[in-house]
Scaffold this motif. Structure first.
Motif, short mmCIF file in Angstrom:
data_model
loop_
_atom_site.label_atom_id
_atom_site.label_comp_id
_atom_site.label_asym_id
_atom_site.label_seq_id
_atom_site.Cartn_x
_atom_site.Cartn_y
_atom_site.Cartn_z
N PHE A 7 -60.60 -1.13 -44.10
CA PHE A 7 -60.55 -0.01 -44.62
C PHE A 7 -59.42 -0.04 -42.82
N ILE A 8 -58.44 -0.06 -42.16
CA ILE A 8 -58.30 0.17 -41.32
C ILE A 8 -57.90 1.75 -40.68
N TYR A 9 -58.60 2.19 -39.53
CA TYR A 9 -58.50 4.09 -38.58
C TYR A 9 -57.33 3.35 -37.83
N LEU A 10 -56.29 4.47 -37.49
CA LEU A 10 -56.28 4.46 -35.75
C LEU A 10 -56.81 5.65 -34.92
N ILE A 11 -56.68 5.37 -33.60
CA ILE A 11 -57.82 6.61 -33.68
C ILE A 11 -57.26 6.46 -31.92
N PRO A 12 -56.93 8.01 -31.67
CA PRO A 12 -56.31 7.97 -30.69
C PRO A 12 -57.34 8.69 -29.11
N ILE A 13 -57.24 8.05 -28.06
CA ILE A 13 -58.65 8.31 -27.04
C ILE A 13 -57.18 8.52 -25.56
N VAL A 14 -58.24 9.96 -25.36
CA VAL A 14 -57.36 10.13 -23.75
C VAL A 14 -58.22 9.31 -22.90
N HIS A 15 -57.40 8.61 -22.30
CA HIS A 15 -57.45 7.76 -20.64
C HIS A 15 -57.19 8.19 -19.34
N ASN A 16 -56.08 8.93 -19.37
CA ASN A 16 -55.09 9.54 -18.32
C ASN A 16 -55.45 11.03 -18.85
N PRO A 17 -56.24 11.60 -18.31
CA PRO A 17 -55.79 12.79 -18.33
C PRO A 17 -54.61 13.62 -17.32
N ARG A 18 -54.55 13.29 -16.31
CA ARG A 18 -53.41 13.58 -15.27
C ARG A 18 -51.83 12.56 -16.21
N SER A 19 -51.73 11.92 -16.89
CA SER A 19 -50.96 12.10 -17.92
C SER A 19 -50.32 10.84 -17.01
N GLN A 20 -49.81 9.87 -17.68
CA GLN A 20 -48.21 9.49 -16.73
C GLN A 20 -47.10 9.40 -17.19
N GLN A 21 -46.03 10.04 -16.70
CA GLN A 21 -45.44 10.86 -17.09
C GLN A 21 -43.93 10.43 -17.27
N GLY A 22 -43.55 10.35 -18.51
CA GLY A 22 -42.56 9.86 -18.99
C GLY A 22 -40.98 10.99 -19.06
N LYS A 23 -39.75 10.43 -19.70
CA LYS A 23 -38.22 11.02 -18.98
C LYS A 23 -38.65 12.65 -19.95
N ASN A 24 -39.71 12.91 -21.23
CA ASN A 24 -40.02 13.55 -22.16
C ASN A 24 -41.08 14.34 -22.49
N PHE A 25 -41.68 12.99 -22.33
CA PHE A 25 -43.34 13.56 -22.63
C PHE A 25 -44.24 12.79 -21.77
N GLY A 26 -45.73 13.56 -21.25
CA GLY A 26 -46.00 12.46 -20.15
C GLY A 26 -47.58 12.42 -21.29
N ILE A 27 -47.72 11.18 -21.60
CA ILE A 27 -48.59 10.35 -21.81
C ILE A 27 -50.13 10.50 -21.44
N THR A 28 -51.78 11.09 -22.51
CA THR A 28 -52.55 11.06 -21.70
C THR A 28 -53.72 9.64 -22.52
N HIS A 29 -52.58 9.50 -23.23
CA HIS A 29 -53.79 8.13 -24.38
C HIS A 29 -53.19 7.47 -24.79
N GLU A 30 -54.17 6.90 -25.38
CA GLU A 30 -53.74 5.09 -26.00
C GLU A 30 -54.44 5.63 -27.41
N TYR A 31 -54.56 4.01 -27.85
CA TYR A 31 -55.12 4.32 -29.41
C TYR A 31 -56.29 3.25 -29.65
#
Length: 609
Positions: free
Chosen positions: A165-189
Motif C-alpha cells: 500500500f503506497i502513500y504519498l505524504i507532504p513534508i514542510v522542509h523549507n518554511p521560507r519557501s523556494q520562490q518560483g514564477k507562480n508559486f513558493g514551494i515549502t514542501h517536498e514528499y
C-alpha cells in the motif's frame, strides 16, 4: 537508446517480439543499460574492509556499517548478507532537477539530456528491484522526493512494490519557501510503501504509542439535524444520582412530551434531551445502542441545570509531519486561549498584532523541526566544521519518519543506500540514545567529490565520539545530539573478474570472508592459519574452512567453544558436510561456499531482464 546496427535478423525478430509483449499501460521507458549493471555481469562483487576507519566504543552496542561504492553494487552484495532482514529502507535519491545533480553512465544529467527522465527511472528501477528482497515481510520502504519526479516515482513504486500500500505524504522542509514564477514551494514528499499481510490487507505498522487524551462532550446532539422528529429512537430518559448515570429508560410514544428537561423521581433525577429553549432534541446514540455499548457518561451541573456528557477518547498518534502548517491539538488549544487573553485585555491593535505574531513564532520555532536549513545544513556545519554538503535533510525529519515505523522495534536494521551526508545513521544513533534501543544502520554512498570519506564517515565518527560545543546555541544543541557510543565498520565494494575455473571459485571464497563476517556478525578474529579461521561475535562464532582435508583439525577447535558456531566450507559445488560435524552440538549451520553467493548474483541479474 539501443544500438541495433550489429543485430542479426534473428536478434531483431526477438527484439520485435519482446516489444510486442511489452505492457500497453503503465510506466514505459527506453534507455541504455547502466554501466554498473554491465560491471556486475562481468565481475563478482565483494567487500574489502578499511580497518583504519573502524570505530569500537562498546562491545555491547550494535555494529553499524558504512559501504563505500555504487549503490547497485552494494545492494547486490547485501542480498547475500541481509536477505529479508531489513526493517526499514530509507532513501533520498537525486531529485533529477536538471542541475547536474547526478550522473548516468558517467555523464551528468542536465535539463538538455535527451533521456533525462528515462535514465532516472532506469537508475531507480534497478536499485528498487534489488533492494525489495532485503525487506522483512513487515519491512517498509520510505523514499523522499520532490515535484520533479514525484509522479513518475509513484508509478514506478506501484510497478515494483505490487503487494504494498503506497502513500504519498507532504513534508514542510523549507518554511521560507523556494520562490518560483507562480508559486513558493515549502514542501517536498515522502512515499511510504507499507506491505500487505497474508490476506492482502494492509499491515498496521505506524506506531500508535501515544497518550490517550480524554474529552467530555455534551451527549445531546446539536445542529440542524438534532431535532427529535428526525430520529425518534434517540429520544429517551437518562437517570442520574448526583453526577453518576445509573440507568436509562425506554423510548416513549411519539405523542409523549416531558414537562421539563429534569424531573425528580424519588432519589433519582430523570433527564431528557431538551435544550435551554425547550426544544426536544436527541441523544448521541439510540436506546438499543446504549444498552449494547454502555457509553461512559456523567452528569455535570451547569447554570441551567444538568448536562449529560459522554467521554470521548482521542488517540493522539505522533504527528510525523510537524511543519508549520500542522500542529498537535494541545498546541492549537493553547494558541486559542493565549489569543483570547490578548484580545480580552488589550485595545491596542499594534500590541495585539505583535503579541499574536510572537505566539505564532514560538510555535513555528518548536514545531518546524523539519527545516532543512536550520536542522540539516547548520547541524552539519557544526559537526564537520570546514566541510560543506548541499541540501542535507533535517535530522529530525529523517528521525521522525523512520521512528514512526521502528519505535517499538528496538533491534531494527535500517538501510540507506543514498546515504549522502549520513543523516540516516545520525538519526538511528540518536533514537537509540533517546529510548535505549539497539537499532543498527547500514549506510551506502559512492565517493564522488569525497562524499563518503570527507562527509558521511566523518559525520558518523563525530556523532559517536562527540562534538564539543563552541558556546553558541546551535553548538550547544549539536553537543547534545552527539557523543553517542556505538560501533562502526567501514567497507568498500570491489570486483573480481568472472571466470569459470576452480581457482576463480577459490579466489571468490577468499574474497567473500568479509561478506561472511557481516552476514554472521562475527568480526573479531579468534584464531587463523592457512587452513581455517575462526571469528567471534556477541555470543557466537563463525568458522571458515579453506580446505576440507582439515575438517578434523577444525573440529578439535570448535569442540572447545561453548557458544553456537556457523561453519563455512570451501566447495566447488553444493556438497553437504553435515555428517562430518554430527558429534559437535554447538554447530548452528554448515554452508558450502561460494555457490550460494554465485547463485544469488545470477538471480539478481535476471531481475533486470
Amino acid at each position: 537508446m539501443k544500438d541495433y546496427s550489429n543485430y542479426t535478423k534473428e536478434d531483431l525478430i526477438d527484439e520485435i517480439k519482446n516489444l510486442q509483449r511489452r505492457k500497453k499501460y503503465g510506466l514505459n521507458w527506453e534507455i541504455e543499460e547502466e554501466n554498473v549493471v554491465k560491471e556486475f555481469k562481468e565481475n563478482f562483487l565483494y567487500l574489502k574492509e578499511n580497518e583504519k576507519l573502524n570505530i569500537s566504543k562498546d562491545d555491547n552496542k550494535p555494529i553499524n556499517l558504512i559501504i563505500e561504492g555504487d549503490n547497485y553494487h552494494a545492494v547486490s552484495i547485501l542480498n547475500t548478507t541481509h536477505k529479508e532482514s531489513i526493517d526499514v529502507i530509507y532513501i533520498d535519491p537525486p531529485y533529477n532537477t536538471g542541475s547536474n545533480d547526478w550522473r548516468y553512465n558517467n555523464d551528468y544529467v542536465d535539463k538538455e539530456h535527451k533521456y533525462r527522465h528515462s535514465a532516472w527511472i532506469q537508475m531507480m528501477f534497478t536499485r528498487l528491484q534489488a533492494s525489495k528482497e532485503l525487506l522483512k515481510k513487515d519491512g517498509v520502504l520510505i523514499c523522499a522526493i520532490d515535484q520533479h519526479e514525484v509522479n513518475r516515482l509513484g508509478l514506478l513504486l506501484e510497478e515494483v512494490f505490487t503487494e504494498h500500500f503506497i502513500y504519498l505524504i507532504p513534508i514542510v522542509h523549507n518554511p521560507r519557501s523556494q520562490q518560483g514564477k507562480n508559486f513558493g514551494i515549502t514542501h517536498e514528499y515522502i512515499y511510504f510503501c507499507i506491505p500487505s499481510d497474508e490476506k492482502g490487507s494492509e499491515q498496521e505498522l505506524i506506531s500508535k504509542k501515544e497518550e490517550l487524551e480524554p474529552e467530555w462532550r455534551d451527549f445531546m446532539q446539536g445542529g440542524l439535524s438534532s431535532e427529535r422528529h428526525t430520529s425518534k429512537n434517540l429520544f429517551y430518559p437518562i437517570y442520574i444520582k448526583g453526577e453518576e448515570v445509573v440507568d436509562v429508560g425506554k423510548v416513549p410514544s411519539e405523542d409523549f412530551h416531558p414537562k421539563s428537561k429534569i424531573i425528580k423521581k424519588k432519589d433519582l433525577y430523570e433527564v431528557w434531551p431538551i435544550d435551554s429553549k425547550g426544544s426536544e432534541k436527541k441523544w448521541g446514540i439510540s436506546y438499543d445502542s446504549f444498552l449494547k455499548s454502555k457509553p461512559k457518561l456523567r452528569a455535570k451541573k451547569t447554570k441551567n441545570g444538568v448536562t449529560i456528557e459522554s467521554l470521548i477518547t482521542h488517540r493522539l498518534r505522533k504527528s510525523i509531519w510537524l511543519g508549520p502548517t500542522v500542529y498537535y491539538r494541545k498546541s492549537l488549544d493553547k494558541l486559542s486561549k493565549d489569543i483570547n487573553k490578548i484580545f480580552l485585555n488589550e485595545n491596542n491593535i499594534k500590541k495585539i498584532s505583535k503579541e499574536t505574531k510572537t505566539i505564532f513564532n514560538k510555535i513555528l520555532d518548536s514545531k518546524a523541526r523539519y527545516d532543512a536549513s536550520e536542522y540539516g545544513t547548520k547541524i552539519i556545519q557544526k559537526i564537520l566544521k570546514n566541510e560543506k554538503f548541499d541540501f542535507p535533510k533535517s535530522l529530525y525529519a529523517v528521525y521522525d519518519t523512520i521512528y514512526s515505523i521502528v519505535e517499538n522495534k528496538k533491534n531494527a536494521i535500517i538501510l540507506d543506500f543514498f546515504a549522502g551526508s549520513g543523516t540516516t545513521g545520525h538519526a538511528v544513533l540518536l533514537m537509540n540514545k533517546n529510548d535505549g534501543g539497539n537499532r543498527k544502520f547500514i549506510l551506502n554512498t559512492n565517493n564522488d567529490n569525497n562524499i563518503a570519506t570527507k562527509v558521511c564517515y566523518p559525520r558518523i565518527k563525530n556523532v559517536i565520539n562527540g562534538v564539543v560545543s563552541d558556546g553558541t546555541k546551535k553548538g550547544d544543541e549539536v553537543s547534545k545530539i552527539t557523543n553517542i557510543h556505538s560501533n562502526l565498520r567501514y567497507f568498500k565494494t570491489e570486483f573480481q573478474k568472472k571466470d569459470a575455473t576452480d581457482s576463480s571459485k577459490f579466489k571468490l571464497f577468499n574474497n567473500s570472508i568479509e561478506i561472511i563476517k557481516i552476514k554472521e556478525e562475527t568480526f573479531n578474529l579468534l584464531k587463523s592459519n592457512k587452513n581455517y579461521s575462526i571469528y567471534k561475535g556477541l555470543k557466537k562464532f563463525t568458522a571458515i574452512l579453506f580446505d576440507e582435508e582439515y575438517i578434523d583439525d577444525l573440529k578439535i577447535e570448535l569442540a572447545k567453544l561453548k557458544e553456537e558456531v556457523s561453519v563455512y566450507i570451501f566447495s566447488l559445488g553444493n556438497v553437504t558436510f553435515d555428517d562430518e560435524f554430527e558429534n559437535i552440538n554447538n554447530i548452528s549451520k554448515i554452508i558450502s561456499y561460494p555457490e550460494p553467493i554465485i547463485n544469488e548474483y545470477e538471480h539478481l541479474l535476471k531481475l533486470n531482464k
